[in-house]
Design an enzyme around this catalytic site. Structure first.
Site, PDB file in Angstrom:
ATOM      1  N   SER A 150       0.855  -1.188   0.000  1.00  0.00           N
ATOM      2  CA  SER A 150       0.000   0.000   0.000  1.00  0.00           C
ATOM      3  C   SER A 150       0.888   1.235   0.000  1.00  0.00           C
ATOM      4  CB  SER A 150      -0.870   0.010   1.255  1.00  0.00           C
ATOM      5  OG  SER A 150      -1.550   1.248   1.385  1.00  0.00           O
ATOM      6  N   TYR A 171      -1.636  -1.374  10.314  1.00  0.00           N
ATOM      7  CA  TYR A 171      -1.745  -1.440   8.844  1.00  0.00           C
ATOM      8  C   TYR A 171      -0.459  -0.913   8.206  1.00  0.00           C
ATOM      9  CZ  TYR A 171      -3.881  -1.016   4.196  1.00  0.00           C
ATOM     10  OH  TYR A 171      -4.170  -1.148   2.855  1.00  0.00           O
TER      11      TYR A 171
HETATM   12  N1  NAD Z   1      -8.841  -0.173  -1.081  1.00  0.00           N
HETATM   13  C1  NAD Z   1      -7.775   0.593  -0.894  1.00  0.00           C
HETATM   14  O1  NAD Z   1      -7.867   1.839  -0.869  1.00  0.00           O
HETATM   15  C2  NAD Z   1      -6.411  -0.043  -0.746  1.00  0.00           C
HETATM   16  C3  NAD Z   1      -5.273   0.787  -0.822  1.00  0.00           C
HETATM   17  C4  NAD Z   1      -4.012   0.213  -0.708  1.00  0.00           C
HETATM   18  C5  NAD Z   1      -3.891  -1.149  -0.507  1.00  0.00           C
HETATM   19  N2  NAD Z   1      -5.001  -1.930  -0.436  1.00  0.00           N
HETATM   20  C6  NAD Z   1      -4.805  -3.378  -0.230  1.00  0.00           C
HETATM   21  O2  NAD Z   1      -5.392  -4.094  -1.308  1.00  0.00           O
HETATM   22  C7  NAD Z   1      -5.718  -5.414  -0.873  1.00  0.00           C
HETATM   23  C8  NAD Z   1      -7.128  -5.774  -1.323  1.00  0.00           C
HETATM   24  O3  NAD Z   1      -8.079  -4.977  -0.625  1.00  0.00           O
HETATM   25  P1  NAD Z   1      -9.379  -4.373  -1.327  1.00  0.00           P
HETATM   26  O4  NAD Z   1      -9.134  -2.964  -1.578  1.00  0.00           O
HETATM   27  O5  NAD Z   1      -9.761  -5.247  -2.471  1.00  0.00           O
HETATM   28  O6  NAD Z   1     -10.443  -4.475  -0.128  1.00  0.00           O
HETATM   29  P2  NAD Z   1     -11.691  -5.470   0.091  1.00  0.00           P
HETATM   30  O7  NAD Z   1     -12.059  -5.310   1.517  1.00  0.00           O
HETATM   31  O8  NAD Z   1     -12.714  -5.244  -0.942  1.00  0.00           O
HETATM   32  O9  NAD Z   1     -11.078  -6.921  -0.187  1.00  0.00           O
HETATM   33  C9  NAD Z   1     -10.289  -7.604   0.743  1.00  0.00           C
HETATM   34  C10 NAD Z   1     -10.638  -9.096   0.654  1.00  0.00           C
HETATM   35  O10 NAD Z   1      -9.782  -9.819   1.546  1.00  0.00           O
HETATM   36  C11 NAD Z   1     -10.599 -10.719   2.289  1.00  0.00           C
HETATM   37  N3  NAD Z   1      -9.945 -10.993   3.566  1.00  0.00           N
HETATM   38  C12 NAD Z   1      -9.776 -10.121   4.601  1.00  0.00           C
HETATM   39  N4  NAD Z   1      -9.161 -10.758   5.629  1.00  0.00           N
HETATM   40  C13 NAD Z   1      -8.920 -12.013   5.216  1.00  0.00           C
HETATM   41  C14 NAD Z   1      -8.317 -13.136   5.836  1.00  0.00           C
HETATM   42  N5  NAD Z   1      -7.872 -13.073   7.095  1.00  0.00           N
HETATM   43  N6  NAD Z   1      -8.215 -14.284   5.137  1.00  0.00           N
HETATM   44  C15 NAD Z   1      -8.699 -14.356   3.860  1.00  0.00           C
HETATM   45  N7  NAD Z   1      -9.310 -13.345   3.247  1.00  0.00           N
HETATM   46  C16 NAD Z   1      -9.414 -12.174   3.912  1.00  0.00           C
HETATM   47  C17 NAD Z   1     -11.920 -10.000   2.436  1.00  0.00           C
HETATM   48  O11 NAD Z   1     -12.985 -10.880   2.786  1.00  0.00           O
HETATM   49  C18 NAD Z   1     -12.083  -9.368   1.073  1.00  0.00           C
HETATM   50  O12 NAD Z   1     -12.697 -10.233   0.154  1.00  0.00           O
HETATM   51  C19 NAD Z   1      -5.506  -5.400   0.638  1.00  0.00           C
HETATM   52  O13 NAD Z   1      -4.259  -5.979   0.936  1.00  0.00           O
HETATM   53  C20 NAD Z   1      -5.493  -3.937   0.988  1.00  0.00           C
HETATM   54  O14 NAD Z   1      -4.778  -3.666   2.169  1.00  0.00           O
HETATM   55  C21 NAD Z   1      -6.248  -1.403  -0.544  1.00  0.00           C
END
Ligand code: NAD
Length: 287
Positions: A150, A171
């Site tokens: 991130s 985080y």
């Molecule tokens: N959305 C943002 O702004 C953003 C920014 C930077 C990084 N990220 C990173 O991107 C990645 C994907 O996130 P996203 O944006 O798609 O959010 P999201 O919440 O839509 O998706 C995350 C997914 O991970 C699953 N998950 C969470 N904990 C889990 C666990 N312990 N075991 C298995 N599955 C689990 C959730 O059920 C969900 O389906 C993450 O690593 C997040 O930190 C997101």
């Protein structure tokens, strides 16, 4: 021929958001998918996580593209569950070529306890290690590992803001450590030509961003901000004026890193952050 024709890719957190986008982009270019997701909530994380129906929807969409998928409900904090899911997928497809370790939570909030710090670390960092640990015994020389970090792991004054509580610190810590892990793992695996790269999204238009805790983080001046209120502030993490990238934008980067187009790219920290890093970490004028 697709850009990842007949490769098998293991994806964590694939029920929705970026994980689903990766599954669809890769399947659209010829890959078969092994997909896991927790499909239940984690108490410290204030917005709901995906459900079994979401994972089933990912499967339906992959199959619509003419590719195969194995789905399992598994928590990335549980190494045995991940190993079992990968083993079952490999038994079905006969091989594994790549892993996208990207399941994540963002348990923000000043009201949270130290448990939120630990939950962020065990999901967002340990979960990446467990996914790699499950995949590595099956990866051939020339295999690919992609981990999702991130912008919050590369720059300060993001989720490490004490006002966002211990989960925000956790985080940032976890994502910083993912970046460091990717660097060192790439070094260790280079002799086998297993490439290890990170993608670092800025704001991404998924449920993680579209959550009340995140709206409050972007609008600390309001007691109960809405998405509309937050939209005004989302561009603060971009240099290009956009509020967020779409999951498909990150999926394009992941596709590149898994395809042979990046065959000599390893140890990269690929930011898909609309220049957010540039705003947070300006280079010293040394040229
Ligand atoms: N959305 C943002 O702004 C953003 C920014 C930077 C990084 N990220 C990173 O991107 C990645 C994907 O996130 P996203 O944006 O798609 O959010 P999201 O919440 O839509 O998706 C995350 C997914 O991970 C699953 N998950 C969470 N904990 C889990 C666990 N312990 N075991 C298995 N599955 C689990 C959730 O059920 C969900 O389906 C993450 O690593 C997040 O930190 C997101």
């Amino acid at each position: 021929m697709g850009r990842v024709q007949d490769k098998v890719v293991f994806i964590t957190g694939a029920a929705r958001g970026q994980g689903r986008a990766h599954a669809l982009r890769l399947a659209g270019e010829g890959a078969d998918i092994i997909a896991v997701d927790i499909c239940e909530d984690i108490a410290s994380n204030s917005y709901p996580l995906a459900r079994q129906e979401d994972l089933a929807e990912t499967a339906k969409l992959v199959e619509k593209l003419g590719r195969r998928i194995v789905t399992r409900k598994a928590d990335v904090r549980d190494p045995a569950a991940l190993r079992a899911a990968v083993a079952e997928g490999v038994a079905e497809f006969g091989r594994l070529d790549a892993v996208v370790a990207q399941a994540g939570i963002s348990p923000l909030g000043p009201e949270q306890s130290a448990q939120a710090f630990l939950d962020a670390v065990t999901v967002d960092f340990n979960g990446v290690v467990h996914a790699v640990d499950a995949a590595l015994p099956h990866l051939p020389d020339g295999g690919v590992i992609v981990a999702t970090g991130s912008l919050a792991g590369l720059a300060s004054a993001t989720t490490d803001n004490p006002a966002l509580g211990p989960g925000g610190l956790g985080y940032s810590f976890a994502k910083r450590t993912v970046a460091s892990f990717v660097h060192d793992l790439a070094t260790v695996l280079a002799p086998r030509r297993i490439r290890v790269n990170a993608v670092h999204p800025g704001n991404c238009n998924t449920d993680m961003l579209n959550s009340d805790a995140m709206y409050r983080a972007f609008r600390p001046d309001l007691t109960d901000p809405t998405r509309e209120d937050a939209l005004v502030s989302f561009p603060a993490t971009s240099a290009m004026g956009n509020p967020y990238v779409e999951p498909e934008d990150v999926a394009d980067a992941v596709l590149f890193l898994i395809s042979d187009e990046s065959r000599w790219v390893t140890g990269a920290q690929l930011r898909v952050d609309s220049g957010g890093y540039l705003r947070k970490r300006p280079q010293l004028p040394t040229f």
